[in-house]
Design an enzyme around this catalytic site. Structure first.
Site, PDB file in Angstrom:
ATOM      1  N   GLU A   1       0.818  -1.215   0.000  1.00  0.00           N
ATOM      2  CA  GLU A   1       0.000   0.000   0.000  1.00  0.00           C
ATOM      3  C   GLU A   1       0.855   1.270   0.000  1.00  0.00           C
ATOM      4  O   GLU A   1       0.464   2.286  -0.569  1.00  0.00           O
ATOM      5  CB  GLU A   1      -0.948  -0.001   1.199  1.00  0.00           C
ATOM      6  CG  GLU A   1      -2.146  -0.929   1.039  1.00  0.00           C
ATOM      7  CD  GLU A   1      -1.812  -2.390   1.234  1.00  0.00           C
ATOM      8  OE1 GLU A   1      -0.684  -2.693   1.687  1.00  0.00           O
ATOM      9  OE2 GLU A   1      -2.656  -3.251   0.912  1.00  0.00           O
TER      10      GLU A   1
ATOM     11  N   HIS B   1     -11.362  -5.358   8.447  1.00  0.00           N
ATOM     12  CA  HIS B   1     -12.139  -5.160   7.226  1.00  0.00           C
ATOM     13  C   HIS B   1     -13.395  -4.329   7.497  1.00  0.00           C
ATOM     14  O   HIS B   1     -14.304  -4.301   6.686  1.00  0.00           O
ATOM     15  CB  HIS B   1     -12.535  -6.514   6.621  1.00  0.00           C
ATOM     16  CG  HIS B   1     -11.373  -7.297   6.093  1.00  0.00           C
ATOM     17  ND1 HIS B   1     -10.407  -7.849   6.894  1.00  0.00           N
ATOM     18  CD2 HIS B   1     -11.009  -7.618   4.822  1.00  0.00           C
ATOM     19  CE1 HIS B   1      -9.516  -8.492   6.143  1.00  0.00           C
ATOM     20  NE2 HIS B   1      -9.856  -8.367   4.890  1.00  0.00           N
TER      21      HIS B   1
HETATM   22  C1  LIG Z   1      -1.798  -4.673   4.181  1.00  0.00           C
HETATM   23  C2  LIG Z   1      -2.827  -5.535   3.549  1.00  0.00           C
HETATM   24  N1  LIG Z   1      -3.227  -5.290   2.296  1.00  0.00           N
HETATM   25  C3  LIG Z   1      -4.158  -6.052   1.701  1.00  0.00           C
HETATM   26  C4  LIG Z   1      -4.728  -7.099   2.369  1.00  0.00           C
HETATM   27  C5  LIG Z   1      -5.811  -7.939   1.699  1.00  0.00           C
HETATM   28  N2  LIG Z   1      -5.279  -9.258   1.382  1.00  0.00           N
HETATM   29  C6  LIG Z   1      -5.464 -10.294   2.216  1.00  0.00           C
HETATM   30  S1  LIG Z   1      -4.650 -11.660   1.716  1.00  0.00           S
HETATM   31  C7  LIG Z   1      -4.035 -10.876   0.360  1.00  0.00           C
HETATM   32  C8  LIG Z   1      -3.133 -11.609  -0.594  1.00  0.00           C
HETATM   33  C9  LIG Z   1      -1.985 -12.235   0.101  1.00  0.00           C
HETATM   34  O1  LIG Z   1      -1.257 -13.031  -0.768  1.00  0.00           O
HETATM   35  P1  LIG Z   1       0.025 -13.795  -0.277  1.00  0.00           P
HETATM   36  O2  LIG Z   1       0.912 -12.875   0.472  1.00  0.00           O
HETATM   37  O3  LIG Z   1       0.618 -14.480  -1.461  1.00  0.00           O
HETATM   38  O4  LIG Z   1      -0.492 -14.858   0.761  1.00  0.00           O
HETATM   39  P2  LIG Z   1      -1.501 -16.045   0.546  1.00  0.00           P
HETATM   40  O5  LIG Z   1      -2.831 -15.527   0.970  1.00  0.00           O
HETATM   41  O6  LIG Z   1      -1.460 -16.429  -0.895  1.00  0.00           O
HETATM   42  O7  LIG Z   1      -1.034 -17.153   1.410  1.00  0.00           O
HETATM   43  C10 LIG Z   1      -4.487  -9.564   0.312  1.00  0.00           C
HETATM   44  C11 LIG Z   1      -4.159  -8.601  -0.775  1.00  0.00           C
HETATM   45  C12 LIG Z   1      -4.295  -7.327   3.685  1.00  0.00           C
HETATM   46  N3  LIG Z   1      -4.782  -8.318   4.430  1.00  0.00           N
HETATM   47  N4  LIG Z   1      -3.346  -6.543   4.245  1.00  0.00           N
END
Ligand SMILES: Cc1ncc(C[n+]2csc(CCOP(=O)(O)OP(=O)(O)O)c2C)c(N)n1
Ligand SMILES: Cc1ncc(C[n+]2csc(CCOP(=O)(O)OP(=O)(O)O)c2C)c(N)n1
Ligand SMILES: [Mg+2]
Ligand SMILES: [Mg+2]
Lengths: 330, 366, 330, 366
Positions: free
Chosen positions: C62, C131
């Protein structure tokens, strides 16, 4: 250092030293706080005295400083982190808001974040851009964060000790414009001051002046002149803890005086003056003989230093607001 | 059962030794008067500016000032290699870059004299103003580079950061996205070994800062930041790669902060005197002068005459700076929004009244 | 899509499409906004229609999204960035506060940041921790940032277009609880709504209800019931733009009705309700027949979803506050 | 004149091929029943938990849930290798880690059922609760590790992050400070190839994510995250190095998200069906089962009996979860501060009154 007259800055140093001395779980951390003693010298001599394990220079990353503090404090290390200037606190906010303020609540008390984040704030020292902000309202709006601002050497010492001993995360904002404004006697007795109360610095009959931080100076000066020159007796209250606020003291005072002026350096719109003004109106409307007034910074950016005095409220601004409030009639 | 899935390396480029002697046979492009004499002159001018800015600060005529002493070669070579339509995204120590890009010295003084008009010089074109919050400029540079890419402009963006700044997320996120999007950015680390009082060794345990590029999957290299010839080579190629759409480069320029951090700092509190002394033997200005002397491209006469000229240029700028009246109180309000909102316009009016009152001597004299 | 009844969410999509269509300098950027169309589908179909160069999936960061937007917009690219949930906006704050809000002022107009940062906000959708936040007060306190919140499909369309065309940085907060609450006719005529005005949604004689975002639903429902059941005629005002606020409209209304209740989901302490309440008291004290009331979230963390309804103000809360305000007598 | 100033490399460890056959002669430690059968059982249990959690969500009995399908080997091996006094700093996909560390499954369900008591299990000791804001946990892990170091506890901290999370500053700042301070942390990247809808290739152009370690100057390696044997080797050594004061490690575990991102996601919108199909051929659970079968350490009878047991364990937890009454309204206020401030206590009281009113049917019935 016992019983010497010291500055607010020295009182911060004294409280930090006392906390390090008293509790081996207290650790300081920040940029340039070690050999350099902090850019304002708030931690002067502390690394030499307590060692590099307890007074820690960090890499240059405020998010990291806040995140480390969260992790450390969950394990019971009372971390006192310094953000070099409040203008650089923003990268720390996610950890303060999303974690420090929530850890206890999130775990129903299993873990907590007994940490302090110190930062000098406010304008008036001819500093470069981003070195003069007053964004305390952002932090004070966050449930779970205590926000504390001292306005004298004695309160700096007692409130900082309280903040460090507090089991909640505390944001401790130091009004740098008055870091060295005056010296007063501070006894290094290890006694903390309460974090749940405002401080009435001057009793008065006619009007209540409410402020915090460096503006307490101008507020007291205005009260003094108003008494001398116009026989207006101002009650002056230092809010000191901006979240949670001790509204009871403010309400009692305004019930008595029927009038109030709230003074702060931060921008007007959505500043904490609004919260105080609103609460007073909501609670004691019928006691009010005049609308509360706010004397604040305007809703623009603190100018670069050549014009910063044009931004900062001064003693005359307060005096005028008081007089207008005294003269108000419907 | 292990296999190697990645290998990377960082190279260091140097041409001149500390005394300005070639470390080996010099390539043809490195010889001759151009661009070296011009570089040298700019470096001398930058140092003159710096000296005077510090003395202005010491006498209360300028605010806190960040000296570029020791970084002259980096600044001068980078800015000189940029094309007018390239974009500079500076940090707070890039006075020479800004001068060379066209900002009048008087405007630089205005900036450090606490006046926003210092960042308003029309000569700055679309270059960004100084970024004070550490490392933030690196992401802005990526944004500017994305804009260039979207508009199919084949120009480069150059941005600089200190060694300390490489620890901050913004820098690390920036080199990552620069790689992911193959942005035309050149990141220069001015590794002057100190971040205020924190030595380079405490920022990061890696032996080089350039290797942070490997983590982002972009090209990274080290260059002797006191060696204008090496800088010319390395930065020049990086800028060309960027303009040619061949992606970003991270360059760690090894230098030394020969000054205090800023005029508000006292480096003797934390920095060993002998370290500073040793660093002076690598002074970029003396090094280039020696190399020019050696080739008979420079001599004491030219030195004196250029010094005099540089002094004049700086003094003229100081005069302009000092003659600039402060901005009116309305200027606090005029530039925040494209159009001043009603409430703010009201505050502006009250501020003007208040200012009149203040000038007339306070509340009592209303 | 012309002349179909659409949801607030679809109206956001429609405005984005229109802006992309009208101005080749408009670019969208964010996490999962491309093929996925955003986790709420606000950008559904836009990448397919406008291509990967104009609807850009970013790496997950972000700070980076905000920093890129600052850089892009200084070059005249009108960047509309999405932060997936307002609870993840904190890493973006340094760039919003220290740069986007200041670029024009810092350069005396030489450069500016015509960018929009969109984020869904607010509780009530049974989402995980972080959220469901409403931290609009943090952003609205920052001089230089415009903060805009739509509360209907029509206003979402018109205000978002205005935000994108605005030459200042705009934070555009979308009340996700009512993303799909109802459908109304939205004409895709490319007309923007003004960013400097509140919207009076219902005229009334007895009391002014002031709100924004999703709580407008409960506020309107309360107004409806109060008329039906108690013959209390509420004027309902959607503040819509929280910085700078159109205080004039609010003041005029309260001058007329003499009473007001301010409703928001965000915590009470230092929320924008305080600013509105304080300004009203300061400006129209003598017109007030009762203290302004605030119906807000409490000063604690929005609970996990099982208990989130315990946190959110409801129609009955508003009705009670209105009745108490109507019955107030000194 | 160039010299090489740094070289680094990343290795990838694998022992079993996709079908569970050894890629070469297996080392002695890799043979025999322990710990492999236990690992396998935990992996089956985790998958059972996952299946049921999803079905609870689909039937409105649980909130949005993040499946760990495909990451069972990573979770199970990591948690099993940790000592009780090591500290886990999880992200939101580490259900199996938390189970193995002692959190009752019913509490995990409570968490995902929107109840803070899910993070309050006394069995969690000093482990941190789930971190939802991406990458923030990495800095907390460094803080916890600093605490261990300050107290001379020779334990390790283990934290996990997704591939997408490696783009965020927190992660990058964390590996940097872990290196600078030589913290006892093991960072595991669960590289499941997707961050919601954004593929690994769009996060970073570097061929491996492990090489981000090189930028921070710490040890980095890749491991096949579907290969329990390789994980056991690599993670085990990293934990031991951490406990022995030999510094941090970054391990990129290559896996695949066999599920949607969460139950709120629909991966068919963005993910090619054949990619998912191919990924199932590398399923970590089947792979370990095959390897155990091959060694006659497991058979269909044991499989069926363990499956039945796993089902029972999960159903029992679901029963406990479903029988847990919600928290009272006062619990919104009780845990924010160590002591509830006066104003908040007042709000708590009003909330209790309001709740009574609501239960009695609204304002009109007062
Ligand atoms: C700072 C932040 N930005 C956005 C989100 C929303 N979000 C939750 S999980 C995710 C993707 C995460 O992907 P990854 O790091 O590859 O982990 P995975 O869920 O695939 O294990 C996002 C964008 C969040 N939780 N925190
Ligand atoms: C985000 C942020 N944190 C702290 C500061 C205060 N500060 C100004 S310069 C500086 C040190 C920077 O060191 P380095 O990156 O090495 O650059 P140098 O000044 O040595 O060129 C610090 C900590 C700041 N400007 N911004
Ligand atoms: Mg440096
Ligand atoms: Mg992933």
């Amino acid at each position: 250092m016992n019983n010497h007259a010291i500055t607010l800055l020295e009182a911060v140093n004294l409280a930090l030293a006392r906390a390090l001395e008293d509790d081996s779980d207290v650790v300081l951390m920040g940029e340039d706080i070690g050999a350099n003693g902090g850019v304002f010298r708030a931690t002067d001599g502390l690394q030499a005295r307590f060692g590099e394990r307890r007074v820690i220079d960090t890499p240059l990353a405020e998010t990291m400083i806040a995140g480390l503090s969260v992790g450390l404090s969950t394990q019971g290390i009372r971390t006192v982190a310094e953000i070099q200037f409040m203008g650089f606190i923003f990268p720390a906010l996610e950890h303060l808001i999303a974690h420090a303020a929530r850890m206890r609540n999130r775990t129903r008390g299993r873990l907590s974040c007994p940490m302090v984040l110190r930062a000098p704030f406010g304008g008036g020292i001819h500093a470069p851009e981003h070195h003069s902000e007053s964004t305390e309202a952002l932090l004070a709006h966050i449930p779970g964060l205590r926000v504390v601002i001292p306005s004298s050497p004695v309160r700096a010492y007692g409130l900082l000790l309280a903040a460090i001993r507090c089991d909640d995360p505390v944001i401790f904002l130091e009004p740098k414009r008055i870091y060295r404004a005056s010296k007063t006697l501070v006894e290094d007795d290890g006694n903390a001051l309460p974090l749940d109360t405002c401080f009435t610095l001057r009793e008065g009959r006619d009007i209540t002046l409410i402020s915090w931080g460096a503006m307490i100076q101008e507020t007291l000066a205005a009260a003094h002149r108003l008494e001398q020159e116009d026989d207006i007796l101002c009650e002056v209250i230092d809010v000191a803890t901006l979240n949670p606020i001790d509204h009871a003291t403010l309400i009692a005072s305004v019930k008595k005086t029927g009038r109030c002026v709230i003074i702060h350096e931060a921008p007007h719109h959505g500043g904490l003056g609004a919260e105080i003004s609103a609460t007073l109106c909501e609670q004691v409307l019928t006691s009010l003989q005049a609308p509360p007034r706010r004397v604040t910074g305007d809703d623009t950016i603190m100018p670069y230093y050549r014009n910063e005095q044009l931004y900062l409220p001064d003693v005359d601004d307060i005096i005028m607001a008081v007089k207008e409030t005294m003269e108000y009639s419907g | 059962m292990h296999e190697v899935s990645y290998q990377g390396e960082i190279r260091l480029t140097r041409y001149l030794d500390d005394a300005g002697n070639p470390l080996a046979d010099m390539p043809a492009w490195a010889c001759g008067e151009t661009p070296w004499v011009g570089y040298y002159q700019q470096m001398v001018l930058a140092r003159q500016f710096d000296t005077r800015a510090i003395s202005l600060q010491r006498t209360g005529q300028l605010g806190t000032y960040a000296s570029l002493l020791g970084a002259e070669a980096i600044d001068v070579v980078c800015a000189s290699l940029m094309q007018a339509e390239d974009v500079l995204v500076p940090y707070y120590r890039n006075h020479a870059m800004q001068m060379i890009r066209g900002t009048p010295m008087a405007q630089l003084l205005l900036y450090w004299g606490g006046d926003e008009r210092g960042s308003a010089a029309p000569e700055m074109h679309r270059d960004l103003p100084n970024a004070v919050p550490i490392a933030t400029q690196c992401l802005h540079a990526c944004g500017v580079a994305t804009a260039l890419k979207l508009r199919n402009e084949h120009q480069a963006v150059l941005t600089m950061i200190g060694d300390g700044g490489t620890s901050k997320g913004d820098f690390l996120e920036a080199i990552n996205v620069a790689g992911a999007w193959q942005l035309p950015v050149v990141f220069i680390i001015n590794n002057n070994q100190w971040a205020i009082s924190v030595p380079r060794s405490k920022q990061c345990i890696a032996p080089t800062l350039a290797q942070k590029a490997l983590g982002a999957g972009i090209r990274g290299e080290q260059v002797d930041g006191n060696d204008a010839v090496a800088l010319h080579d390395v930065v020049g190629q990086a800028l060309e790669r960027a303009r040619a759409g061949k992606g970003p480069t991270l360059i760690e320029a090894l230098s030394y902060r020969l000054s205090d951090h800023t005029t508000a700092d006292d480096a003797t509190r934390y920095r060993p005197a002998d370290e500073l002394k040793a660093a002076w033997t690598r002074d970029p200005v003396a090094r280039l002068r020696n190399w020019l002397h050696r080739q008979a491209l420079w001599d004491e006469v030219r030195e004196q005459s250029w010094l005099a000229e540089a002094r004049q240029l700086v003094e003229a700028a100081i005069t302009v700076y000092q003659a600039t009246p402060p901005q009116g109180v309305d200027e606090l309000y005029n530039h925040l929004y494209a159009e001043c909102p009603a409430e703010l316009a009201e505050q502006r009016e009250q501020a003007q009244t208040r200012q009149q009152r203040r000038q007339q001597g306070g509340a009592d004299h209303e």
